[in-house]
Write an enzyme that holds these catalytic residues in place. Sequence first.
Site, PDB file in Angstrom:
ATOM      1  N   LYS A   1       0.812  -1.221   0.000  1.00 17.30           N
ATOM      2  CA  LYS A   1       0.000   0.000   0.000  1.00 17.30           C
ATOM      3  C   LYS A   1       0.843   1.267   0.000  1.00 17.30           C
ATOM      4  O   LYS A   1       0.443   2.278  -0.576  1.00 17.30           O
ATOM      5  CB  LYS A   1      -0.982   0.000   1.181  1.00 17.30           C
TER       6      LYS A   1
ATOM      7  N   LYS B   1      -5.005  -8.537  -6.450  1.00 18.79           N
ATOM      8  CA  LYS B   1      -6.206  -8.716  -5.631  1.00 18.79           C
ATOM      9  C   LYS B   1      -7.330  -7.763  -6.071  1.00 18.79           C
ATOM     10  O   LYS B   1      -7.064  -6.603  -6.368  1.00 18.79           O
ATOM     11  CB  LYS B   1      -5.822  -8.426  -4.172  1.00 18.79           C
TER      12      LYS B   1
ATOM     13  N   LYS C   1     -11.009  -2.296  -3.494  1.00 16.33           N
ATOM     14  CA  LYS C   1     -11.818  -1.071  -3.607  1.00 16.33           C
ATOM     15  C   LYS C   1     -11.003   0.067  -4.186  1.00 16.33           C
ATOM     16  O   LYS C   1     -11.529   0.947  -4.846  1.00 16.33           O
ATOM     17  CB  LYS C   1     -12.275  -0.610  -2.224  1.00 16.33           C
TER      18      LYS C   1
HETATM   19  N1  AQP Z   1      -9.975  -9.626  -3.154  1.00 12.65           N
HETATM   20  C1  AQP Z   1     -10.342 -10.166  -2.004  1.00 12.65           C
HETATM   21  N2  AQP Z   1     -10.567 -11.500  -1.925  1.00 12.65           N
HETATM   22  C2  AQP Z   1     -10.965 -12.056  -0.750  1.00 12.65           C
HETATM   23  N3  AQP Z   1     -11.169 -11.350   0.380  1.00 12.65           N
HETATM   24  C3  AQP Z   1     -10.953 -10.028   0.333  1.00 12.65           C
HETATM   25  N4  AQP Z   1     -11.059  -9.051   1.248  1.00 12.65           N
HETATM   26  C4  AQP Z   1     -10.746  -7.861   0.691  1.00 12.65           C
HETATM   27  N5  AQP Z   1     -10.420  -8.021  -0.589  1.00 12.65           N
HETATM   28  C5  AQP Z   1     -10.540  -9.367  -0.847  1.00 12.65           C
HETATM   29  C6  AQP Z   1     -11.484  -9.291   2.640  1.00 12.65           C
HETATM   30  O1  AQP Z   1     -12.557  -8.409   2.925  1.00 12.65           O
HETATM   31  C7  AQP Z   1     -12.490  -8.025   4.299  1.00 12.65           C
HETATM   32  C8  AQP Z   1     -12.604  -6.534   4.391  1.00 12.65           C
HETATM   33  O2  AQP Z   1     -11.483  -5.934   3.769  1.00 12.65           O
HETATM   34  P1  AQP Z   1     -11.187  -4.396   4.008  1.00 12.65           P
HETATM   35  O3  AQP Z   1     -12.106  -3.589   3.228  1.00 12.65           O
HETATM   36  O4  AQP Z   1     -11.211  -4.105   5.442  1.00 12.65           O
HETATM   37  O5  AQP Z   1      -9.709  -4.190   3.557  1.00 12.65           O
HETATM   38  P2  AQP Z   1      -8.871  -4.685   2.365  1.00 12.65           P
HETATM   39  O6  AQP Z   1      -8.493  -6.093   2.558  1.00 12.65           O
HETATM   40  O7  AQP Z   1      -7.728  -3.745   2.275  1.00 12.65           O
HETATM   41  O8  AQP Z   1      -9.861  -4.555   1.123  1.00 12.65           O
HETATM   42  P3  AQP Z   1      -9.671  -3.759  -0.204  1.00 12.65           P
HETATM   43  O9  AQP Z   1     -10.849  -3.929  -1.041  1.00 12.65           O
HETATM   44  O10 AQP Z   1      -8.350  -4.107  -0.811  1.00 12.65           O
HETATM   45  O11 AQP Z   1      -9.700  -2.272   0.287  1.00 12.65           O
HETATM   46  P4  AQP Z   1      -8.748  -1.084  -0.019  1.00 12.65           P
HETATM   47  O12 AQP Z   1      -8.623  -1.031  -1.499  1.00 12.65           O
HETATM   48  O13 AQP Z   1      -9.438   0.088   0.595  1.00 12.65           O
HETATM   49  O14 AQP Z   1      -7.458  -1.431   0.666  1.00 12.65           O
HETATM   50  C9  AQP Z   1     -11.175  -8.561   4.856  1.00 12.65           C
HETATM   51  O15 AQP Z   1     -11.444  -9.722   5.626  1.00 12.65           O
HETATM   52  C10 AQP Z   1     -10.392  -8.903   3.638  1.00 12.65           C
HETATM   53  O16 AQP Z   1      -9.522  -9.986   3.869  1.00 12.65           O
END
Ligand code: AQP
Length: 333
Positions: A114, A198, A201
């Site tokens: 990140k 991955k 968002k």
């Molecule tokens: N691509 C993914 N596949 C499986 N699980 C996922 N999670 C996130 N992306 C995937 C799981 O969703 C839960 C919430 O995640 P989060 O929003 O708290 O944070 P993150 O993992 O950082 O998700 P993003 O979408 O990648 O958000 P941004 O882009 O804002 O950093 C967690 O249990 C995560 O494992």
Amino acid sequence: MFKKIFSGVQPTGNLHLGNYLGAIKNFVELQNDKGNECIFCVVDLHAITVKQDPKELKKNIRETTATFIACGIDPTQSIIFNQSMVPAHSEAAWILSCVSRIGWLNRMTQFKEKAGKDKEKASIGLYSYPVLMAADILLYDATHVPVGDDQKQHLELCRDIAQKFNNDFNVKDFLKVPEPMIQKKFSRIMSLKDGIKKMSKSDPSDLSRVNLTDNKEEILNKIKKAKTDPLPLPEELKNLTERPEAENLLGIYSSLKSQDLENSINEFSGKNFSEFKKRLSEALIDKIEPISKEIKKLLGDEKYLDSILLDGSNKADKIASKKIKEMKELVGF
Ligand code: AQP
């Protein structure tokens, strides 16, 4: 076995299929498994580790709450709240950051991903994010934490932090060492545009993900444009090697249909992607369209969403303030 479940989702934008299949679907199953005590948190303190527009953040906190409910989390059965309304999270994070070691945090791959190349400019919050995550979990004596595969390393760190606190203050089992619950299959959903990245968002391309607020047309368009490769679908599992996009799309289909990857491979063996994509879109629309409609309906009633968060925060605060009081005693405050 009775489980105390805690998990969180960041209100950083539209929740997507990865969040649903990797985490929220599992939250709902755990909630519906009678006897479990479930707490689901909208982790807004985590969200501000990268810059957020305050108006957008407020909107996203409600939208994440609406998404939880639309996916099947029932506020009368589970606690739904937002982290910033329970002060113990920030207090416990500070105490635990004094127990955690810099060397442990230096190993966290999510920070490296990140922060990117210019990590000197990343916020201190982004760096210490896993310590706050440990505080979230440990304040509630959670026994199990359902997360996607990307959070595995943070949970291992949470376990180390709990053990070190217990050792440092000579209190065996005061902080409960939680078990990660990572689905064995399809625990990491990849981008529709790049099978080795991955689904996220924060990906600038909306075409890289299926949002839980997408309508039928948007889903059809995204699956039509999803990256594939020139070969037909494989006849055997071993032929998926080095075909990340095919593997991801077949994985999404299998997860939606609650079937093994092998079954999906047999179903589409040797067929071309256009036929498979049609069936994948149908499965997605069946699952996502009702959720999307429900989210939009719930977003029309902000008072209701705010009342859920207030009620949930009061309940969470009762548990967390007791634990932080005990932590402070142990530390010597
Ligand atoms: N691509 C993914 N596949 C499986 N699980 C996922 N999670 C996130 N992306 C995937 C799981 O969703 C839960 C919430 O995640 P989060 O929003 O708290 O944070 P993150 O993992 O950082 O998700 P993003 O979408 O990648 O958000 P941004 O882009 O804002 O950093 C967690 O249990 C995560 O494992």
